[in-house]
Design a protein around this motif. Structure first.
Motif, PDB file in Angstrom:
ATOM      1  N   LEU A  63      -9.497   2.312 -11.181  1.00  0.00           N
ATOM      2  CA  LEU A  63      -9.199   2.748 -12.317  1.00  0.00           C
ATOM      3  C   LEU A  63     -10.195   4.518 -13.231  1.00  0.00           C
ATOM      4  O   LEU A  63     -10.035   4.467 -13.422  1.00  0.00           O
ATOM      5  N   VAL A  64     -11.403   3.770 -11.403  1.00  0.00           N
ATOM      6  CA  VAL A  64     -12.107   4.783 -10.960  1.00  0.00           C
ATOM      7  C   VAL A  64     -11.763   5.643  -9.732  1.00  0.00           C
ATOM      8  O   VAL A  64     -12.478   4.828  -8.760  1.00  0.00           O
ATOM      9  N   PRO A  65     -10.243   5.686  -9.618  1.00  0.00           N
ATOM     10  CA  PRO A  65     -10.479   6.873  -7.681  1.00  0.00           C
ATOM     11  C   PRO A  65     -11.820   7.362  -7.219  1.00  0.00           C
ATOM     12  O   PRO A  65     -11.896   7.501  -6.550  1.00  0.00           O
ATOM     13  N   TRP A 121      -7.648   6.833  -0.606  1.00  0.00           N
ATOM     14  CA  TRP A 121      -8.443   6.080  -1.410  1.00  0.00           C
ATOM     15  C   TRP A 121      -7.572   5.100  -1.031  1.00  0.00           C
ATOM     16  O   TRP A 121      -8.394   3.976  -1.180  1.00  0.00           O
ATOM     17  N   PHE A 122      -6.093   4.940  -0.626  1.00  0.00           N
ATOM     18  CA  PHE A 122      -5.109   3.959  -0.378  1.00  0.00           C
ATOM     19  C   PHE A 122      -5.915   3.667   1.102  1.00  0.00           C
ATOM     20  O   PHE A 122      -6.087   2.152   0.823  1.00  0.00           O
ATOM     21  N   GLY A 123      -7.000   3.844   1.860  1.00  0.00           N
ATOM     22  CA  GLY A 123      -7.104   3.559   2.985  1.00  0.00           C
ATOM     23  C   GLY A 123      -8.250   2.148   2.023  1.00  0.00           C
ATOM     24  O   GLY A 123      -8.223   0.863   3.484  1.00  0.00           O
ATOM     25  N   VAL A 124      -8.447   2.624   1.248  1.00  0.00           N
ATOM     26  CA  VAL A 124     -10.188   2.139   1.007  1.00  0.00           C
ATOM     27  C   VAL A 124      -9.860   0.750   0.401  1.00  0.00           C
ATOM     28  O   VAL A 124     -10.104  -0.716   0.275  1.00  0.00           O
ATOM     29  N   PHE A 125      -8.710   0.774  -0.626  1.00  0.00           N
ATOM     30  CA  PHE A 125      -8.104   0.295  -2.021  1.00  0.00           C
ATOM     31  C   PHE A 125      -7.438  -0.932  -0.296  1.00  0.00           C
ATOM     32  O   PHE A 125      -7.666  -2.461  -0.788  1.00  0.00           O
ATOM     33  N   LEU A 126      -7.022  -0.731   0.347  1.00  0.00           N
ATOM     34  CA  LEU A 126      -6.110  -1.330   1.872  1.00  0.00           C
ATOM     35  C   LEU A 126      -7.099  -1.994   1.927  1.00  0.00           C
ATOM     36  O   LEU A 126      -6.583  -3.933   2.040  1.00  0.00           O
ATOM     37  N   VAL A 127      -8.165  -1.920   2.623  1.00  0.00           N
ATOM     38  CA  VAL A 127      -9.472  -2.656   2.655  1.00  0.00           C
ATOM     39  C   VAL A 127     -10.063  -3.922   2.261  1.00  0.00           C
ATOM     40  O   VAL A 127     -10.195  -4.914   2.734  1.00  0.00           O
ATOM     41  N   VAL A 128      -9.592  -3.054   0.908  1.00  0.00           N
ATOM     42  CA  VAL A 128     -10.393  -3.935  -0.321  1.00  0.00           C
ATOM     43  C   VAL A 128      -9.404  -5.508  -0.591  1.00  0.00           C
ATOM     44  O   VAL A 128      -9.902  -6.618  -0.595  1.00  0.00           O
ATOM     45  N   MET A 129      -8.519  -5.081  -0.139  1.00  0.00           N
ATOM     46  CA  MET A 129      -7.537  -6.207  -0.399  1.00  0.00           C
ATOM     47  C   MET A 129      -7.216  -6.937   0.742  1.00  0.00           C
ATOM     48  O   MET A 129      -7.471  -8.184   1.345  1.00  0.00           O
ATOM     49  N   ILE A 130      -7.249  -6.076   2.180  1.00  0.00           N
ATOM     50  CA  ILE A 130      -7.254  -7.397   3.343  1.00  0.00           C
ATOM     51  C   ILE A 130      -8.921  -8.464   2.865  1.00  0.00           C
ATOM     52  O   ILE A 130      -8.819  -9.479   3.253  1.00  0.00           O
ATOM     53  N   GLU A 131     -10.204  -8.410   2.608  1.00  0.00           N
ATOM     54  CA  GLU A 131     -11.272  -8.333   2.630  1.00  0.00           C
ATOM     55  C   GLU A 131     -10.970  -9.644   1.430  1.00  0.00           C
ATOM     56  O   GLU A 131     -11.565 -10.945   2.179  1.00  0.00           O
ATOM     57  N   GLY A 162      11.245   1.914 -12.003  1.00  0.00           N
ATOM     58  CA  GLY A 162      10.696   2.461 -13.021  1.00  0.00           C
ATOM     59  C   GLY A 162       9.249   2.045 -13.108  1.00  0.00           C
ATOM     60  O   GLY A 162       8.768   2.502 -13.680  1.00  0.00           O
ATOM     61  N   LEU A 163       8.724   1.545 -11.622  1.00  0.00           N
ATOM     62  CA  LEU A 163       7.513   0.888 -12.162  1.00  0.00           C
ATOM     63  C   LEU A 163       6.517   1.956 -11.682  1.00  0.00           C
ATOM     64  O   LEU A 163       6.283   3.188 -11.239  1.00  0.00           O
ATOM     65  N   GLY A 164       5.606   1.361 -13.647  1.00  0.00           N
ATOM     66  CA  GLY A 164       4.411   2.463 -13.145  1.00  0.00           C
ATOM     67  C   GLY A 164       3.528   2.668 -12.033  1.00  0.00           C
ATOM     68  O   GLY A 164       3.400   1.567 -10.809  1.00  0.00           O
ATOM     69  N   PRO A 165       2.801   3.053 -11.616  1.00  0.00           N
ATOM     70  CA  PRO A 165       1.893   3.322 -10.232  1.00  0.00           C
ATOM     71  C   PRO A 165       1.049   2.190 -10.068  1.00  0.00           C
ATOM     72  O   PRO A 165       0.810   2.076  -8.938  1.00  0.00           O
ATOM     73  N   ILE A 166       0.321   2.112 -11.376  1.00  0.00           N
ATOM     74  CA  ILE A 166      -0.892   1.334 -11.427  1.00  0.00           C
ATOM     75  C   ILE A 166       0.028  -0.360 -11.115  1.00  0.00           C
ATOM     76  O   ILE A 166      -0.504  -1.112 -10.613  1.00  0.00           O
TER      77      ILE A 166
END
Length: 435
Positions: free
Chosen positions: A421-423, A364-374, A317-321
């Protein structure tokens, strides 16, 4: 032992092998072969391993990888990085810490032709450290700005990491490039804000401001980087306008880097030969990793780990965020031990279904993933960019580099929060250009 149990055991063994410093390709290939063979028989595993190299070798879309690598290599050999740094210095002259800002700006510009975080960090270390030391900059400010600026190489298009993600996630490279442009610029601005805050707190980290130059001089400084502007306009402009496919844009970029180098007489035939040789070695390494990653993907799909993980997350039951926060922390930890390609190739087949199930766009996840990798690449106690810098800055203690990068970790964290917060920060341009 059930199929999913074999899959979980395989992932655990893979992580263990990586911690034992096995090459990523060897670890993934070995786990894939033994795991697949344990389930379907080793004859079947051999057949799969025999088919994968042929499939990848004949994949037209993958031909853009060596072309983008060649474009970046030729750009370095023709001296574009040093001219870019010189232009950035002129533009920021008059500000306290102008050379730190110049390092970040030049890193962003160089990332637009190299596509590699490690290449950007290594190049900018050689280019910017000597003049910053001569100007009596605090080593923490210079090292931090270089390490942070290096991460822009895998976010600002054209990014080799995003090409690899596109191959694994079966997504559009042009869409990913469009999605990463605004976040890449935003991250560069955030890094500059970090420098501004650091100098506000400790002005002594940078020398007093130099003599200001006029608007005309700043404009003329931009003229020094006309080659990079042309390459970026050809590659990215051609992609966004639909004139080129991703592979055609890579080919135009590689030829453009070579042609401009010869046109300005800064690139010799020897440089060209060495550039091709270096590209050949890098491409061979990437293809070996991709072959092993594809074999690992076959194994992961066979064991139904992604489906089981989706069911587990749903039952919790984890929320998306909250799911994204957990995934983000996981990537930051992993980034302390792996380079970008290894993280993408190992984790995307497992985690992408969970992200899609949570309602997030794969682009969107591809960009988020790269930011986390950075973020992971500059996070102590390891961080790949930190070690790249350490190889160049042999006289600077590792502990001092760790101190230098800590303030800059704030920027990618803020960007990751903004993306959640702002996809539309990442989805606006793909929708504008391609829908």
């Amino acid at each position: 032992m059930s199929i999913q149990a074999i899959g979980v055991l395989g992932v655990v063994v893979l992580i263990l092998l990586i911690f034992l410093r096995f090459p990523v390709a060897v670890a993934m290939g070995l786990v894939a072969f033994v795991g697949y063979g344990s389930i379907n028989g080793f004859d079947s595993a051999l057949q799969v391993l025999g088919v994968i190299p042929f499939d990848l070798g004949t994949n037209y879309a993958l031909s853009q990888l060596p072309l983008f690598v060649l474009m970046g290599d030729l750009a370095v050999r023709s001296g574009m990085s040093s001219r870019l740094y010189g232009a950035a210095q002129t533009i920021f002259t008059g500000l306290r810490g102008s050379q730190a800002y110049a390092t970040l700006g030049a890193s962003a510009g160089f990332g637009a032709v190299s596509g590699s975080s490690i290449a950007t960090a290594a190049t900018m270390t050689r280019v910017s450290v000597p003049p910053m030391r001569e100007a009596n900059y605090d080593d923490r400010l210079s090292a931090g700005s270089i390490a942070a600026g290096g991460t822009l190489g895998i976010l600002i298009p054209p990014s080799i990491a995003l090409v690899v993600y596109a191959m694994i996630a079966e997504q559009s490279v042009p869409r990913l490039y469009a999605a990463s442009l605004i976040p890449g610029i935003a991250l560069c601005v955030l890094y500059c804000l970090v420098v501004a805050v650091m100098l506000k707190i400790k002005p002594g980290m940078a020398p007093t401001t130099g003599e200001r130059v006029g608007f005309g001089a700043r404009v003329r400084a931009l003229g020094q980087v006309w080659e990079i502007a042309i390459l970026f306009a050809l590659v990215i402009g051609g992609l966004y306008s639909g004139i080129f496919t991703a592979t055609e844009a890579a080919a135009v970029g590689a030829f453009g880097a070579w042609f401009l180098g010869f046109l300005t007489r800064r690139l010799t035939w020897r440089d060209t030969f060495e550039g091709f040789l270096s590209t050949l070695k890098t491409t061979a390494m990437l293809y070996v990793i991709l072959i092993a990653a594809n074999a690992f993907t076959y194994f992961v799909v066979l064991t139904q780990i992604p489906q089981g993980l989706v069911e587990l997350v749903t039952s919790m039951g984890l929320g998306p965020i909250l799911i994204l926060i957990v995934i983000g922390v996981f990537y930051v930890i992993l980034g302390c031990f792996l380079e970008a390609f290894g993280m993408i190739l190992i984790t995307v087949p497992i985690l992408l279904p969970v992200v899609v199930q949570a309602g997030y766009d794969p682009i969107w996840f591809g960009v988020f993933l790269v930011v986390m990798i950075e973020l992971g690449m500059i996070t102590p106690p390891v961080g790949m960019n930190i070690f790249v810098m350490q190889a160049e800055l042999t006289k600077m203690k590792l502990s001092r580099i760790y101190q230098a990068v800590l303030p800059f970790l704030v920027a990618p964290i803020i960007l990751a929060i903004l993306l959640i917060l702002v996809p539309s920060i990442a989805t606006y341009l793909p929708t504008l250009f391609f829908d």
